[in-house]
Design a protein around this motif. Structure first.
Motif, mmCIF file in Angstrom:
data_model
loop_
_atom_site.group_PDB
_atom_site.id
_atom_site.type_symbol
_atom_site.label_atom_id
_atom_site.label_comp_id
_atom_site.label_asym_id
_atom_site.label_seq_id
_atom_site.Cartn_x
_atom_site.Cartn_y
_atom_site.Cartn_z
ATOM 1 N N ILE A 1 0.879 -1.177 0.000
ATOM 2 C CA ILE A 1 0.000 0.000 0.000
ATOM 3 C C ILE A 1 0.917 1.227 0.000
ATOM 4 C CG2 ILE A 1 -1.807 1.258 1.229
ATOM 5 C CD1 ILE A 1 -2.804 -1.361 2.330
ATOM 6 N N ILE A 2 1.075 1.828 -1.158
ATOM 7 C CA ILE A 2 2.088 2.862 -1.382
ATOM 8 C C ILE A 2 2.022 4.019 -0.380
ATOM 9 C CG2 ILE A 2 3.015 4.512 -3.063
ATOM 10 C CD1 ILE A 2 3.561 1.559 -3.713
ATOM 11 N N PRO A 3 0.833 4.573 -0.069
ATOM 12 C CA PRO A 3 0.806 5.697 0.888
ATOM 13 C C PRO A 3 1.350 5.346 2.271
ATOM 14 C CG PRO A 3 -1.283 5.511 -0.280
ATOM 15 C CD PRO A 3 -0.513 4.289 -0.600
ATOM 16 N N LEU A 4 1.259 4.063 2.661
ATOM 17 C CA LEU A 4 1.755 3.659 3.982
ATOM 18 C C LEU A 4 3.247 3.379 3.972
ATOM 19 C CD1 LEU A 4 -1.100 1.215 5.122
ATOM 20 C CD2 LEU A 4 -0.906 3.677 5.488
ATOM 21 N N GLY A 5 3.767 2.944 2.839
ATOM 22 C CA GLY A 5 5.170 2.562 2.778
ATOM 23 C C GLY A 5 5.396 1.223 3.460
ATOM 24 N N LYS A 6 6.655 0.909 3.710
ATOM 25 C CA LYS A 6 6.990 -0.354 4.370
ATOM 26 C C LYS A 6 6.633 -0.289 5.851
ATOM 27 C CE LYS A 6 10.623 -1.698 1.123
ATOM 28 N NZ LYS A 6 12.033 -2.096 0.951
ATOM 29 N N TYR A 7 6.597 -1.463 6.452
ATOM 30 C CA TYR A 7 6.134 -1.573 7.838
ATOM 31 C C TYR A 7 6.956 -0.695 8.773
ATOM 32 C CZ TYR A 7 4.911 -3.480 12.366
ATOM 33 O OH TYR A 7 4.475 -3.601 13.664
ATOM 34 N N LYS A 8 6.259 0.004 9.648
ATOM 35 C CA LYS A 8 6.878 0.825 10.695
ATOM 36 C C LYS A 8 6.131 0.556 11.987
ATOM 37 C CE LYS A 8 6.089 4.538 8.228
ATOM 38 N NZ LYS A 8 5.870 3.987 6.886
ATOM 39 N N ASN A 9 6.802 0.740 13.084
ATOM 40 C CA ASN A 9 6.184 0.532 14.404
ATOM 41 C C ASN A 9 5.365 1.783 14.749
ATOM 42 O OD1 ASN A 9 5.650 -1.033 16.647
ATOM 43 N ND2 ASN A 9 7.376 -0.229 17.822
ATOM 44 N N SER A 10 4.170 1.888 14.119
ATOM 45 C CA SER A 10 3.343 3.086 14.280
ATOM 46 C C SER A 10 1.882 2.679 14.423
ATOM 47 C CB SER A 10 3.514 4.027 13.089
ATOM 48 O OG SER A 10 3.104 3.397 11.895
ATOM 49 N N LEU A 11 1.049 3.635 14.824
ATOM 50 C CA LEU A 11 -0.349 3.375 15.148
ATOM 51 C C LEU A 11 -1.107 2.748 13.992
ATOM 52 C CD1 LEU A 11 -2.807 3.627 17.019
ATOM 53 C CD2 LEU A 11 -3.103 5.980 16.170
ATOM 54 N N ILE A 12 -0.931 3.266 12.763
ATOM 55 C CA ILE A 12 -1.743 2.779 11.646
ATOM 56 C C ILE A 12 -1.462 1.313 11.355
ATOM 57 C CG2 ILE A 12 -0.137 3.516 9.818
ATOM 58 C CD1 ILE A 12 -2.711 4.370 8.241
ATOM 59 N N PHE A 13 -0.198 0.882 11.526
ATOM 60 C CA PHE A 13 0.126 -0.532 11.312
ATOM 61 C C PHE A 13 -0.382 -1.384 12.476
ATOM 62 C CE2 PHE A 13 3.108 1.353 8.290
ATOM 63 C CZ PHE A 13 2.943 0.512 7.199
ATOM 64 N N TRP A 14 -0.413 -0.851 13.687
ATOM 65 C CA TRP A 14 -0.995 -1.585 14.808
ATOM 66 C C TRP A 14 -2.481 -1.842 14.547
ATOM 67 C CZ3 TRP A 14 1.198 2.353 18.886
ATOM 68 C CH2 TRP A 14 2.601 2.256 18.910
ATOM 69 N N GLN A 15 -3.146 -0.806 13.996
ATOM 70 C CA GLN A 15 -4.565 -0.968 13.689
ATOM 71 C C GLN A 15 -4.786 -2.021 12.605
ATOM 72 O OE1 GLN A 15 -5.117 3.396 13.051
ATOM 73 N NE2 GLN A 15 -6.937 3.137 14.322
ATOM 74 N N ILE A 16 -3.955 -1.998 11.557
ATOM 75 C CA ILE A 16 -4.093 -2.988 10.482
ATOM 76 C C ILE A 16 -3.808 -4.390 11.011
ATOM 77 C CG2 ILE A 16 -3.175 -3.726 8.245
ATOM 78 C CD1 ILE A 16 -2.722 -0.783 7.577
ATOM 79 N N GLU A 17 -2.865 -4.506 11.936
ATOM 80 C CA GLU A 17 -2.591 -5.812 12.554
ATOM 81 C C GLU A 17 -3.820 -6.317 13.317
ATOM 82 O OE1 GLU A 17 2.226 -5.933 13.335
ATOM 83 O OE2 GLU A 17 0.935 -4.878 14.767
ATOM 84 N N ALA A 18 -4.537 -5.404 13.989
ATOM 85 C CA ALA A 18 -5.754 -5.793 14.709
ATOM 86 C C ALA A 18 -6.820 -6.292 13.733
ATOM 87 C CB ALA A 18 -6.279 -4.603 15.510
ATOM 88 N N ILE A 19 -6.936 -5.624 12.586
ATOM 89 C CA ILE A 19 -7.874 -6.071 11.550
ATOM 90 C C ILE A 19 -7.457 -7.444 11.026
ATOM 91 C CG2 ILE A 19 -8.802 -5.546 9.247
ATOM 92 C CD1 ILE A 19 -8.322 -2.546 9.940
ATOM 93 N N ALA A 20 -6.137 -7.633 10.837
ATOM 94 C CA ALA A 20 -5.618 -8.891 10.308
ATOM 95 C C ALA A 20 -5.915 -10.060 11.253
ATOM 96 C CB ALA A 20 -4.114 -8.770 10.073
ATOM 97 N N ARG A 21 -5.802 -9.822 12.547
ATOM 98 C CA ARG A 21 -6.091 -10.893 13.507
ATOM 99 C C ARG A 21 -7.552 -11.334 13.407
ATOM 100 N NH1 ARG A 21 -2.492 -7.998 16.641
ATOM 101 N NH2 ARG A 21 -4.155 -6.732 17.543
ATOM 102 N N LYS A 22 -8.434 -10.354 13.234
ATOM 103 C CA LYS A 22 -9.859 -10.696 13.166
ATOM 104 C C LYS A 22 -10.187 -11.477 11.906
ATOM 105 C CE LYS A 22 -14.535 -8.874 13.131
ATOM 106 N NZ LYS A 22 -15.433 -7.734 13.312
ATOM 107 N N TYR A 23 -9.526 -11.155 10.784
ATOM 108 C CA TYR A 23 -9.864 -11.791 9.509
ATOM 109 C C TYR A 23 -8.846 -12.854 9.100
ATOM 110 C CZ TYR A 23 -13.523 -8.329 8.986
ATOM 111 O OH TYR A 23 -14.655 -7.572 9.163
ATOM 112 N N ASP A 24 -8.011 -13.257 10.043
ATOM 113 C CA ASP A 24 -7.140 -14.424 9.867
ATOM 114 C C ASP A 24 -6.139 -14.265 8.715
ATOM 115 O OD1 ASP A 24 -6.164 -16.887 10.587
ATOM 116 O OD2 ASP A 24 -7.552 -17.991 9.294
#
Length: 505
Positions: free
Chosen positions: A321-344
Motif C-alpha cells: 500500500i504505497i501511501p503507507l510505505g513499508k512496515y513501521k512501528n506506528s499506530l496505523i500498522f498496529w490498527q491494520i494488525e488488529a484487523i488482520a487478527r480478526k480476519y485471519d
C-alpha cells in the motif's frame, strides 16, 4: 519662386511625420534598436516571447507619448498625475497623444463556456424555465400540476361513490425508527398512518425497524366520495397538502389503487415532485441547479486505487500500500494488525490474499472498534480504536489547507474523473428532465453551432400555442446571438482555411 519653396517645405514636413521613428531604444530587453512605424495604418508587432514586443509598444512608444501629453498640462494638474520618467531612448519623432488598450484575456474559469461568455446560455436558461415540459426521472411520464379545484374535480371523476383514504406522504424510502415523528403526528391529532403500505394505529411509543427503508403517509381522512360535501373534501385535501408539502395521495380502500395530486409539478404514478423551475434551476453556477456531487463542474477528484495498490502480489509489510510505505512501528500498522487478527491473515500476506471485507475496511475504514495488542502498552492493555481507512486519510491530506507539502503528497494518488452522478452534465437530475422538443438544456449546450442554429430554425413547429407565445421574444435573442457566432466562425474559416484543422465547433 517663393511659393514653390513654401510648397516644397510643406511636403518635406509631411514626409517627416509620415512615420513614428524610434532611435536607440534600450528599455528592458531592447538592445539599442531603431525602428520606423508608418502612421495612420494598422501595424502589428510580432516576435518570440521575450523578444521585446511589449517593451517597444507599451514601455517605449506609449510611455513617451503619454509623458509628452501630460507635459502639456498645467503644473497644478500635473501634481495630481505624478511625474513620468522618460523611457531610455535616444529619440522618438512623429509621435502624437496615444491611447493603450489593456491586454486582457478571458479568465480561465472551469465553469465558463462559450454559452456563458456570450450570454447565450442565459437565454437558454430563461427559455427552459418558462417553456419547457417536465418529465419524471423515475418513470419518464409527463409531470402534471393542478389547482385545488381541479384536484377535487378529478377525485369526483375518478373515485365517484367509492370509499377512499386521503393521505399525506411524509417519508419515502428512508431508514429510521421514526419514534419521535410518530409521536409528533399523534400530538397533531392524527391517530392512524399508512406505514409501508399498511394502515396502522399510532399507539404511544410506536416505532419501526431503524435499519430498513420505510414509506410513511399520515391518514388525514377516510370518506365516501359524494356522501360528503365539497367543504369537508376540500378541507381534507388542504390539510393533506399542508402536511405532504404540496402533495396529497388518494387511495381506493377496496382496490388499494393509489393516485397522487399536487399543486407542484408531480409524477402522477409515483408522486415524485419538482419545484417550479426558475432560470437558476438550469445554472451549474448556482446551488439551485448544480449537481450536488461535483458542484457544477462535471468532474470530480477521486482516489486512484491503482496508484495506491499498483501490485497486489506485494504484502502490506513490504510496502504494497504505497501511501503507507513499508512496515513501521506506528499506530496505523498496529490498527491494520488488529484487523488482520480478526480476519485471519497477517501483514506479510500478499494483498491479493487478503479477504475482500478486510481490504475494504483497510481502504474505506469502519466504525467497528479493534483491540490493539502490538503497542507500547503491551498485550495486557485494553486499547480499542476504530479505523478511518487509508482513503479517508489521503482525502483529508488532499483537502488540507495547512500544509502544502501534505497536499502535494496526496495529489499523486488523486485522479480527475467524470462525475458519476451527473455524468458530466453538471446539473441536478431533475433539471435534466425539463425538455423542449425532446432535448434538455445540456443536449443543446453540447451541440455544434451549425446544428444548434438549424435546431432553433424551425423550433416553433414543435411547440404548442402557449409555448410559442412565451418563447417568441426569447427565441429572437437566441437566434440573434447564434447568427453572430455562426457568422464569426465562418469568417475565420473563410479567411484562414487551415484554421479548420485546429478548431472544433
Amino acid at each position: 519662386m517663393s511659393t514653390t519653396k513654401k510648397k516644397n517645405s510643406k511636403e518635406e514636413g509631411q514626409l517627416e511625420t509620415e512615420n513614428i521613428d524610434v532611435l536607440g531604444a534600450r528599455v528592458h530587453n531592447l538592445k539599442d534598436i531603431d525602428v520606423s512605424i508608418p502612421r495612420n495604418q494598422l501595424s502589428v508587432i510580432t516576435g518570440l516571447s521575450g523578444s521585446g514586443k511589449s517593451s517597444l509598444a507599451f514601455d517605449t512608444i506609449y510611455a513617451e507619448g503619454q509623458r509628452r501629453y501630460i507635459e502639456t498640462f498645467s503644473a497644478y494638474a500635473r501634481q495630481f498625475l505624478g511625474g513620468m520618467e522618460r523611457p531610455d531612448v535616444d529619440k522618438i519623432t512623429g509621435l502624437s497623444p496615444v491611447i493603450a488598450i489593456e491586454q486582457k484575456t478571458t479568465n480561465k474559469n472551469p465553469r465558463s463556456t462559450v454559452g456563458t461568455i456570450t450570454e447565450l446560455y442565459d437565454f437558454l436558461r430563461l427559455l427552459y424555465a418558462r417553456a419547457s415540459v417536465a418529465y419524471s426521472y423515475e418513470t419518464g411520464e409527463k409531470m402534471v400540476k393542478y389547482t385545488d379545484e381541479q384536484i377535487i374535480e378529478l377525485i369526483y371523476n375518478k373515485f365517484n361513490e367509492k370509499r377512499i383514504y386521503i393521505l399525506a406522504p411524509i417519508v419515502k424510502g428512508r431508514k429510521g425508527h421514526y419514534k419521535e415523528l410518530f409521536e409528533q403526528i399523534r400530538k397533531k391529532g392524527f391517530l392512524y398512518a399508512r406505514v409501508d403500505g399498511e394502515i396502522v394505529e399510532l399507539l404511544h411509543g410506536f416505532k419501526v425497524d431503524r435499519y430498513k427503508s420505510h414509506t410513511i403517509e399520515i391518514l388525514i381522512d377516510k370518506l365516501v366520495v359524494d356522501e360528503v360535501g365539497d367543504k369537508r373534501l376540500k378541507e381534507s385535501i388542504q390539510m393533506a397538502m399542508k402536511h405532504g408539502k404540496g402533495i396529497t395521495m388518494i387511495m381506493d380502500k377496496d382496490s388499494d389503487e393509489v393516485k397522487y395530486y399536487s399543486r407542484l409539478l408531480m409524477c402522477p404514478s409515483t408522486g415524485l415532485s419538482y419545484n417550479t423551475p426558475a432560470p437558476h434551476s438550469f445554472s451549474f453556477n448556482s446551488p439551485h441547479g448544480a449537481c450536488p456531487k461535483c458542484k457544477g463542474l462535471g468532474r470530480i477528484s477521486a482516489i486512484d486505487i491503482e496508484k495506491i495498490i499498483p501490485d497486489n502480489s506485494v504484502s502490506i509489510h513490504a510496502g504494497g500500500i504505497i501511501p503507507l510505505g513499508k512496515y513501521k512501528n506506528s499506530l496505523i500498522f498496529w490498527q491494520i494488525e488488529a484487523i488482520a487478527r480478526k480476519y485471519d491473515f497477517d501483514l506479510k500476506t500478499p494483498i491479493k490474499g487478503i479477504p475482500d471485507e478486510a481490504l475494504s475496511i483497510i481502504l474505506d475504514g469502519s466504525s467497528e472498534t479493534f483491540k490493539l495488542e502490538n503497542t507500547p502498552l503491551g498485550n495486557s492493555s485494553n486499547y480499542f480504536l476504530s479505523f478511518d481507512g487509508v482513503l479517508k486519510y489521503i482525502s483529508n491530506q488532499e483537502s488540507s489547507t495547512t500544509s502544502k507539502k501534505a497536499k502535494k503528497w496526496a495529489e499523486q494518488f488523486i485522479k480527475n474523473t467524470l462525475c458519476p452522478t451527473c455524468e458530466g452534465q453538471r446539473l441536478k437530475k431533475e433539471s435534466l428532465y425539463f425538455k423542449i422538443h425532446d432535448k434538455n438544456i445540456t443536449d443543446l449546450a453540447q451541440m455544434d453551432l451549425s446544428l444548434l442554429s438549424e435546431w432553433f430554425g424551425d423550433l416553433e413547429q414543435h411547440l404548442n400555442e402557449k409555448q410559442q407565445i412565451i418563447a417568441k421574444e426569447i427565441l429572437k435573442e437566441i437566434r440573434s446571438r447564434l447568427g453572430f457566432l455562426t457568422r464569426r466562425w465562418l469568417g475565420i474559416f473563410i479567411s484562414k482555411p487551415k484554421f479548420n484543422q485546429f478548431i472544433r465547433w
